[in-house]
Write a protein that holds these residues in place. Sequence first.
Motif: not given
Length: 909
Positions: A585-601
């Motif tokens: 029984a395990n939990r996995y966190y994905s990488q923080d979605q940095l590319d969403y922040k870059l969309n603000e450009a």
Amino acid sequence: MKVFTPTRAGSLLLPFISGFVSAQSEPLAGTALQNQKEAETLIEDSRYIACKNDAQRCRRDYIEQIEVRGDKPNPISISSEGSYTLDSQLLRDYRTGNGNLTDILGILPGVQYSEAMLGAEQLTNIRPAEVSLSGAGGRESGYFIDGVNNNSLLGNEQNSANRNYLQDVMGHSQETFVNLDLVDSIEVFDSNIPARYGQFSGGVVEADTVKAGDELQFGLSFRGTNKSAVEYERFYSPWYDGQDVLLEPDFKKHNIGAYVKAPIGSDTSLVAQFNMLESQETLFQLGRLRLQKQTNYNGFIKLDHALTANDDLTVSASYSPFKGEYFSENAVNSDYIVDGGGYNLNLKWAVQRSWGTMDSQLNWRASENNKDTAPYWFAWTSLPGKSWGGELGYESSLEGGFGDIEKSQDTLSFSQDYEFDYGSVLGSALSWQLGFELKQQFAQFNRLEEAIIYNGAVVRPEVNCSGYTVDCVETQYRVPVSQLEAQLGRKLDLTKPEDILLLSNNVMQSGQFFAYRELNPMGDASARINNLSAYAEGQWQWRDLTITVGGRYDYNDFVKNHNFAPRFRGNWSVFSDQGQWVFGANRYYSQDQLDYKLNEAKQPSHFEVRHLQNGRLSQWLPSKVSRGFVYQYDSIRTPYTDELTLAYRHQLLGGTLEFKWLNRFGRDGINRLQGHNEIGQATLFAGNDGAYRYKRLSASWMARYDNQHIEINLSKVSNEIAPASFDGDPTLSVGGDKKVAKDAFDSDELAFLAVERVTAKEEVETVYHLMSLNDLELQKQDFNRPIIANISWGGHFGNWQLSMMARYSAAQDVMYKASYTRTVSQANSICDTCNPAQKAYPVYCERRRPSVTTVNSNIKYMLLNTQQYQLSLSLEIENLFNQRTYIIAPLSTGIEVGRRFWLGVKLDI
């Protein structure tokens, strides 16, 4: 060489004892083991030195210690981890096609590819295929090279839908594309993944690069394919008019490699390797042949030095650039270059001590993802002067590009991993693994120039461009009209067909101008993330039961989320060690979605219109709805996946039989919410409402014998996505049944889904639903095949090396891209004095696809084999039996790829 003892708890002491002896007695550690008798004597002496202070433990270990030497019998893990190991032999046997890292993963259970894998465009594409591990998309899995993460934060969500984006650059889940020639082994995790791995929600792929041997070696290799080595099958719809000829792709692709493996003295070795994969494709651009080219280089060097008998230092560096030179086939002046890839420098210190082992690693890597093209895009009306589209039957003559964009990612990381073995405690074995990583990442998105998209061409022979030379052309005649009338001796009468024809033949260029344009401003955004990760796992073994309990902690100063992922797994041996239950029984966190922040450009587009006033063009003026949308991603939680798994393994017929049940729940997925910000600007907000459930039942049997190996697996999969994950309806109602596209989406990220329904009159009609490409991907569940089966076999017989891989995908409903488009009005083009601009979008249809079976084969023959060198020839055959792939929809026109060949030669010295 693998050392393990399946059943005895005391066997866990051997690495501890060996490390103790190596640290305490250098002469003993340096003793040359001439034969097995000396090895056994050394082990006995080690036991005596390590155990002389504990006679009872020494007697127990002396009696119970068993040493087993040899490779793992097959790829299936012998531990509680849900892993499969592909060693160098399997990599050589099953290599086909481009030889990318992900190409070989399909022989394992639960690995699925996207539809694009079987398409004709894959013949020339050299980028690795995106794969799904345990139900997650390509970007959600973790890729590691020599323990260093290779995931890109610069990807986009529709990287397989288009090469030429308006607001982005095509991306990939991996930073650099590593060729299998550089890889010694691959370990793939689909469940019960150890806590040392983090920032993923799918699976993990860990690749170890090649190592040097005891003797000097170098070699050269060449592999290639081209148009003549491929068979095609053409399909025509009942409505095909026969005017457009289905041309076979004219291409050639080759792979060149070279390597050197050299021992330098008794303590140092060097590996240097170079690999180039190049593809060239000849395409028609508006009636003339032109060349498109893709190139990927892999340069790699690794220096390994033994500082002492128990300290090893490894320094490696790689350079893996990718470059694609493309053009739009139906547009002039549309060349664009996409380049990516990057650098990697890695320093690793491996330590073995009496208390355990430690690995310290310092890494720097940099990658980029850029596009270079023209900053203007025109949709001229196909008339004299702008007639290249009309010559091929198009209503519009297209020209230009979407502007230059640069994206970059830099990462500096330091990590340490420890293993402690406490030996026997109260009749059970106890060991620990723990470690941490400090990482800083900097990512940047930069639109270097304003991109202007011109639409709404208006034809006016009498137009005066008023100095506008880029987006307006005036009528030009071969002979002035006055001179033509003088020659006729009368005025032209445009009510007479002959005079109309005479005038049209006299026109060199028809006057037209653009009444509508979309401006995409320059903009840049960057983010610097400092990340701390730490993990700990303790393994407890008592008799036939092994339990591993631990967890992983991740934090960064970007989203400021404290993520703790518990990990629990275990295995229980039964039936005299012939059977084994595995659970977790395990939990996995994905990488923080940095590319969403870059969309603000991506600054909001704004829209302008203009008109004719007394035959002269007016200035550009803002339209009534003058601005597009912006992105806003604040206070988002990190998506995670909870996993339950249960498996049973049994030793059968010299191999391992495995039954696995895997159940995953994805939560806090990032979805897009349409709305308006505080100033009334159309905005796409980030939400955490996305969710999915993935279930898989699989059966596998894998075995390895003296000169043969075989892998068989069958998987049944289901994937359910929560409605909240979808973007929703991207249209606005403007009265009655009339709808227009909202301004809250990119103009190039929408598509129509055609759905057939039966009316009250029992007639079949087609209803078109406009939706985002993101929703379309979720709708068609591109990586979800209900039933997948694989059979792989390889063998070595004298000078011959043979292998074969068969893959079966059951029938299912899929989304086919239609050969036509459908238009809709844009909401942001509505103004008081102009007509709404029309935008054409691709159409997708849902159809039933029959089952697909493909067989690939690899044949190698050792032509010359002497003590000085070996010369081998290879023949790789994909789709051996020339079966249909059903990439072309029923009742549609198109080409499918059948049997195809690669030829190769390799010289090793």
